[in-house]
Each structure stands twice: as structure tokens, then as C-alpha cells.
Write an enzyme that holds these catalytic residues in place. Structure first.
Site, PDB file in Angstrom:
ATOM      1  N   THR A  85     -24.686  -8.614 -44.164  1.00 25.93           N
ATOM      2  CA  THR A  85     -24.873  -9.969 -44.708  1.00 25.93           C
ATOM      3  C   THR A  85     -26.371 -10.245 -44.719  1.00 25.93           C
ATOM      4  OG1 THR A  85     -24.520 -10.816 -42.463  1.00 25.93           O
ATOM      5  CG2 THR A  85     -22.644 -10.900 -43.956  1.00 25.93           C
ATOM      6  N   GLY A 257     -38.088  -8.594 -34.113  1.00 22.47           N
ATOM      7  CA  GLY A 257     -37.914  -8.192 -35.507  1.00 22.47           C
ATOM      8  C   GLY A 257     -36.555  -7.560 -35.650  1.00 22.47           C
ATOM      9  N   CYS A 260     -31.525  -8.205 -37.499  1.00 23.50           N
ATOM     10  CA  CYS A 260     -30.595  -9.247 -37.046  1.00 23.50           C
ATOM     11  C   CYS A 260     -31.262 -10.568 -36.683  1.00 23.50           C
ATOM     12  CB  CYS A 260     -29.785  -8.726 -35.878  1.00 23.50           C
ATOM     13  SG  CYS A 260     -28.872  -7.236 -36.304  1.00 23.50           S
ATOM     14  N   LYS A 323     -38.209  -1.849 -32.281  1.00 28.04           N
ATOM     15  CA  LYS A 323     -38.039  -1.696 -30.836  1.00 28.04           C
ATOM     16  C   LYS A 323     -37.866  -0.212 -30.547  1.00 28.04           C
ATOM     17  CE  LYS A 323     -33.121  -2.285 -30.003  1.00 28.04           C
ATOM     18  NZ  LYS A 323     -32.119  -3.171 -29.455  1.00 28.04           N
TER      19      LYS A 323
HETATM   20  C1  UGA Z   1     -29.645  -8.131 -31.506  1.00 25.01           C
HETATM   21  C2  UGA Z   1     -28.822  -8.709 -30.349  1.00 25.01           C
HETATM   22  O1  UGA Z   1     -29.486  -8.443 -29.111  1.00 25.01           O
HETATM   23  C3  UGA Z   1     -27.425  -8.066 -30.315  1.00 25.01           C
HETATM   24  O2  UGA Z   1     -26.647  -8.651 -29.282  1.00 25.01           O
HETATM   25  C4  UGA Z   1     -26.761  -8.311 -31.666  1.00 25.01           C
HETATM   26  O3  UGA Z   1     -25.463  -7.732 -31.721  1.00 25.01           O
HETATM   27  C5  UGA Z   1     -27.617  -7.709 -32.760  1.00 25.01           C
HETATM   28  O4  UGA Z   1     -28.925  -8.318 -32.739  1.00 25.01           O
HETATM   29  C6  UGA Z   1     -26.954  -7.982 -34.078  1.00 25.01           C
HETATM   30  O5  UGA Z   1     -26.906  -9.148 -34.499  1.00 25.01           O
HETATM   31  O6  UGA Z   1     -26.357  -7.071 -34.658  1.00 25.01           O
HETATM   32  P1  UGA Z   1     -31.010  -5.838 -31.872  1.00 25.01           P
HETATM   33  O7  UGA Z   1     -31.455  -6.406 -33.180  1.00 25.01           O
HETATM   34  O8  UGA Z   1     -30.538  -4.436 -31.800  1.00 25.01           O
HETATM   35  O9  UGA Z   1     -29.819  -6.727 -31.258  1.00 25.01           O
HETATM   36  O10 UGA Z   1     -32.257  -5.945 -30.915  1.00 25.01           O
HETATM   37  P2  UGA Z   1     -32.655  -6.698 -29.565  1.00 25.01           P
HETATM   38  O11 UGA Z   1     -32.516  -5.791 -28.425  1.00 25.01           O
HETATM   39  O12 UGA Z   1     -31.996  -8.015 -29.492  1.00 25.01           O
HETATM   40  O13 UGA Z   1     -34.214  -6.914 -29.831  1.00 25.01           O
HETATM   41  C7  UGA Z   1     -34.642  -7.704 -30.923  1.00 25.01           C
HETATM   42  C8  UGA Z   1     -36.134  -7.836 -30.946  1.00 25.01           C
HETATM   43  O14 UGA Z   1     -36.566  -8.662 -29.867  1.00 25.01           O
HETATM   44  C9  UGA Z   1     -36.906  -6.531 -30.821  1.00 25.01           C
HETATM   45  O15 UGA Z   1     -37.936  -6.532 -31.792  1.00 25.01           O
HETATM   46  C10 UGA Z   1     -37.464  -6.573 -29.423  1.00 25.01           C
HETATM   47  O16 UGA Z   1     -38.662  -5.871 -29.308  1.00 25.01           O
HETATM   48  C11 UGA Z   1     -37.681  -8.066 -29.235  1.00 25.01           C
HETATM   49  N1  UGA Z   1     -37.707  -8.502 -27.828  1.00 25.01           N
HETATM   50  C12 UGA Z   1     -36.609  -8.339 -27.036  1.00 25.01           C
HETATM   51  C13 UGA Z   1     -38.851  -9.075 -27.318  1.00 25.01           C
HETATM   52  O17 UGA Z   1     -39.865  -9.253 -28.019  1.00 25.01           O
HETATM   53  N2  UGA Z   1     -38.856  -9.484 -26.014  1.00 25.01           N
HETATM   54  C14 UGA Z   1     -37.786  -9.339 -25.210  1.00 25.01           C
HETATM   55  O18 UGA Z   1     -37.858  -9.738 -24.029  1.00 25.01           O
HETATM   56  C15 UGA Z   1     -36.639  -8.734 -25.732  1.00 25.01           C
END
Ligand code: UGA
Length: 433
Positions: A85, A257, A260, A323
Site C-alpha cells: 500500500t 526511513g 513503512c 537500517k
Molecule cells: C517497522 C516497525 O518496527 C514494524 O513493527 C512494522 O511491522 C514495520 O515497520 C511495517 O510496517 O511493516 P521496519 O520498517 O522494518 O519496521 O524498521 P524499524 O526497525 O521500525 O526501523 C525503522 C527506522 O527507524 C530505521 O530507519 C531505524 O534506523 C530507525 N530507528 C529505529 C531509529 O532511528 N532509532 C531507533 O531507536 C530505532
């Protein structure tokens, strides 16, 4: 059970493989023949730890097949809709075209008693709308909404061992079918919440909005820390000990980023506007703005560190993915920083353990190398923007011998400032004195 998974992108490919790993008989359907060919041959079309193993074992055992023909889903008892989506091209709203197209193509193939299960991230509405379509066109089938919370990099584990299961259902029968699908997780004690459709749809976007807000909160604190001389990492440790706050997702840096969080908070804001409740989610616009400002902060720090201009300066950018443990560069803050620096006339050389191929497709104007030392050799500035383990464990003394100027920006606050300064580096983090 006999299961079909419609849409074999990130979510679908992992879900199909995991369902087969649990012992179900699964067919994965996608309109993209190249994706289907790769998956059928046991090759994941993207990097995800552990996926290749379960995909190869499931395709090898015959429990998992792939097809471009929706008719091949006809014998399934449960159909998961796992299509994307994306953000609409003209607004911030979620584009539901793929959900509708997948559903409509499935309609004529639904067997008696089939359950259609939505997994895609949506605003509130599609579940009730699709259920009404079923009532009209295929009353022998029913619908459930079962959002997915997997994180890239941990997708296989998150699917096999979810921290909760949410069933948006209209009756107990749909819930008991899902209980069969997820029997292993339920027997392991996974909390399972039965809700109406609207709540199930909302759970997913609310969870992502909360996570994005948590990250932007700590990034806002890092701006205040910069202005006051406080240390945002110690601040996060200290407030994180409060169980009501928690330390996870409180890492300040270049921001969030990926495919999602950024699109989901924008779609959620657009949805609130449509509902006439725009003011309720206005803060998410600020969450988005804080997040984008972090990328600019890293670029500004680079300019400042190099004495006012990056023009013709060699900058090693460590990381291009959004990430670690992923090859995904969608809306990647790391890649954005590299592109901005290049636009300002820097000689950018970017490196990443997994993301170079995808980055090159989007930004062929950047120079890439798969070797960290190659990127660092002769650099005037090192900018760490994705916290891959190999960058976190760089030795400041050894790294210092490679570069032309021992200047480093730690865009993820993961290096030890004391050790790097002791080795002669000019170290700058975000919100660290
Ligand atoms: C995110 C959600 O965490 C999942 O639960 C969800 O299912 C998924 O989106 C989705 O909608 O499908 P994801 O996009 O894989 O998962 O990544 P995250 O681990 O959430 O990290 C997202 C971003 O936040 C990354 O760029 C990461 O570097 C950043 N981040 C994360 C930070 O800048 N600081 C933090 O403390 C944690």
C-alpha cells in the site's frame, strides 16, 4: 492448512515461507514473473537473514509453490492479502489499488468456507468494504483483518514468533480458522487479541505512529542536548529505565526511513484529515518534520566539520540502507545524506554490506565500493549513517591510518567518543557533547 499468499513482496514472501515452515501447504501468488521465478528457485529477491533457509527447505519439500496465476490459489482455505500500500503519487494517502485488484482477482476463485485475510497496512475502511463485497459476491466466504508487525532484519523470527496476534473478525469462526493457522504461536503463549475490523486496521498504523513518535521525540531531545551540552544517549538511558518509557527505540540519530514508518505516518495523517479529525494527528506532521531535519543536521555538521564547504572534499559515507541487516534503501536517511553531500559538490564514496546494488539503481551518480577501507582511504571526512556491526566495531587507530583527515560524524551515535578522540579524531555525534 491450505494457504495462499497474494503478493510476494517483503511481507508476502516472508509470510508464505514462514507458513510453509509451520507445516502448512502454501502457494505464493504475484503478478511479477521475475519475483515468482526467483522465489520458486529458492532465491529471496531481497536480503533478509534466515529467509533463504526456510524458503529453500519449503520449496524443496513441495509445501511451498509459487505462481503468477491467481487461479492456483483456488483450493486454499485461507488467503492472505499481502500486497503493498504505497504512498499515492499525488497525496500522502495510502494507495489501495493493489489491495482492491488482488481482492477482485481472487473473488471468482473462492472455495466454500474460504477465509480472506487482509495483512496489508491500510487506513480504517477496506476491511468492512471488502467484507461487504464478499457478502454480495461470494457469501460462502468470509473476511478477517490480521495486521503484521514484522521488522525487516528480523522478519522470519517476527513471523514465526510474533509478540502478539491481532484478529479483526466479524465472527468466532474466522478467529478459530486463524487459531489453526497460528497454532504454534498460540501454543507458545502468544497473546491473541480479537477485535472488530476498524480496531485491527488501526492497531497497525497506531503502532507505527507511536514508534515514529518515539524516535522523533529522542531526536528532538538530541537537538536540545546539542544546544545545552547534555548527552542524549545518557538521557535516553536514564529515562529508559522508567518502565513506562522503556529504552528501546530511543536511539537518536539520522532518523527513521524505510518502506513503512515514513509512508505510514503520512497516510495516517491524510486519513485523519479525511475523517475531519486532522487536528488529532497534527503532531505526526511534526514527527515527520523532526525526522527529516535530522538528515539536514548531518549534512550541516559535515559542512561545519570541513570548515564551511564540502566542495571537492572526499567523504566516506558508511551505510546506505535505512537500517542494518537489510538491503532496503527505500526512503533511507543514509542514502539521502550521501545524495545531498554529492549535490553540494563533495566527492562522495558510499559503502554498505548489502545495499549497494539497490542504491546504485536509484542513485547511479554516486560512487560505491563494497570495501570499507577503500571508502575510507584518503577521506577528508567519515560519515557513519547506518549502524552495521562492522562500522560499529571499527578501530579508531587503524581507521585513522587510512583517512586523510581524522574527522568523523557518527550519525547513529554508536561509536565511543572517548576512544575516537583519544585516537586523534574530531568526533561529532548528534546530541553528544
Ligand atoms: C517497522 C516497525 O518496527 C514494524 O513493527 C512494522 O511491522 C514495520 O515497520 C511495517 O510496517 O511493516 P521496519 O520498517 O522494518 O519496521 O524498521 P524499524 O526497525 O521500525 O526501523 C525503522 C527506522 O527507524 C530505521 O530507519 C531505524 O534506523 C530507525 N530507528 C529505529 C531509529 O532511528 N532509532 C531507533 O531507536 C530505532
Amino acid at each position: 492448512m491450505r494457504i495462499s499468499v497474494i503478493g510476494c513482496g517483503y511481507l508476502g514472501a516472508v509470510h508464505a515461507s514462514a507458513m510453509a515452515e509451520l507445516g502448512h501447504e502454501v502457494v505464493g501468488i504475484d503478478v511479477d514473473p521475475r519475483k515468482i521465478e526467483a522465489l520458486a528457485a529458492g532465491r529471496p529477491p531481497f536480503f533478509e537473514p534466515g529467509l533463504a533457509e526456510i524458503l529453500t527447505s519449503a520449496t524443496g519439500s513441495g509445501r511451498l509453490r509459487f505462481s503468477t496465476e491467481i487461479a492456483d490459489a483456488a483450493s486454499a482455505e485461507v488467503h492472505f492479502l499481502a500486497v503493498g500500500t504505497p504512498q499515492s503519487s499525488d497525496t500522502h494517502a495510502a494507495d489501495l489499488t493493489h489491495v482492491d485488484a488482488a481482492f477482485e482477482s481472487l473473488l471468482p476463485h473462492l472455495a466454500d468456507g474460504a477465509l480472506v485475510v487482509g495483512k496489508s497496512t491500510v487506513p480504517v475502511g477496506p476491511a468492512a468494504r471488502l467484507a461487504a463485497r464478499l457478502a454480495d459476491e461470494a457469501p460462502h466466504a468470509s473476511l478477517a483483518w490480521n495486521p503484521e508487525f514484522l521488522r525487516e532484519g528480523f522478519a522470519v523470527k517476527d513471523t514465526l514468533e510474533p509478540d502478539r496476534l491481532v484478529y479483526g473478525v466479524a465472527d468466532d469462526h474466522a478467529a478459530s480458522v486463524l487459531d489453526h493457522v497460528y497454532r504454534a504461536a498460540i501454543e507458545a503463549g502468544t497473546p491473541r487479541l480479537k477485535t472488530d475490523y476498524a480496531t485491527a486496521e488501526l492497531v497497525k498504523v497506531a503502532a507505527n505512529a507511536f514508534l515514529a513518535t518515539k524516535i522523533s521525540f529522542i531526536n528532538a531531545m538530541s537537538e536540545i542536548a546539542d544546544a545545552t551540552g547534555a548527552d542524549v544517549t545518557l538521557l535516553a538511558d536514564a529515562i529508559g529505565h522508567d518502565a513506562r518509557i522503556g529504552r528501546r527505540f530511543l536511539n537518536a540519530g539520522v532518523g527513521f526511513g524505510g518502506g513503512c514508518l515514513p509512508k505510514d505516518i503520512r497516510a495516517f495523517t491524510a486519513h485523519a484529515d479525511e475523517l475531519g479529525r486532522g487536528e488529532s494527528l497534527r503532531f505526526l506532521k511534526e514527527v515527520d518534520a523532526i525526522n527529516l531535519r535530522q538528515r539536514q543536521r548531518v549534512v550541516d555538521l559535515a559542512i561545519e566539520t570541513l570548515g564551511g564547504s564540502v566542495f571537492h572534499k572526499k567523504i566516506a559515507v558508511l551505510g546506505v540502507t535505512f537500517k542494518p541487516e537489510s538491503d532496503d534503501v527505500r526512503d533511507s536517511p543514509a542514502l539521502d545524506v550521501a545524495v545531498q553531500l554529492k549535490g553540494l559538490g563533495a566527492e562522495v564514496i558510499a559503502t554498505d554490506p548489502q545495499g549497494i546494488e539497490n542504491a546504485r539503481l536509484r542513485h547511479p551518480q554516486l560512487e560505491y565500493t563494497s570495501s570499507t577501507s577503500e571508502a575510507l582511504r584518503g577521506a577528508d571526512l567519515m560519515v557513519l549513517v547506518t549502524e552495521w556491526r562492522e562500522y560499529r566495531s571499527l578501530d579508531p587507530v587503524v581507521t585513522g591510518r587510512l583517512v586523510a583527515g581524522a574527522r568523523g560524524i557518527d550519525g547513529r551515535n554508536v561509536l565511543d567518543p572517548v576512544a575516537w578522540r583519544k585516537a586523534g579524531w574530531g568526533y561529532r555525534g548528534l546530541g553528544r557533547p
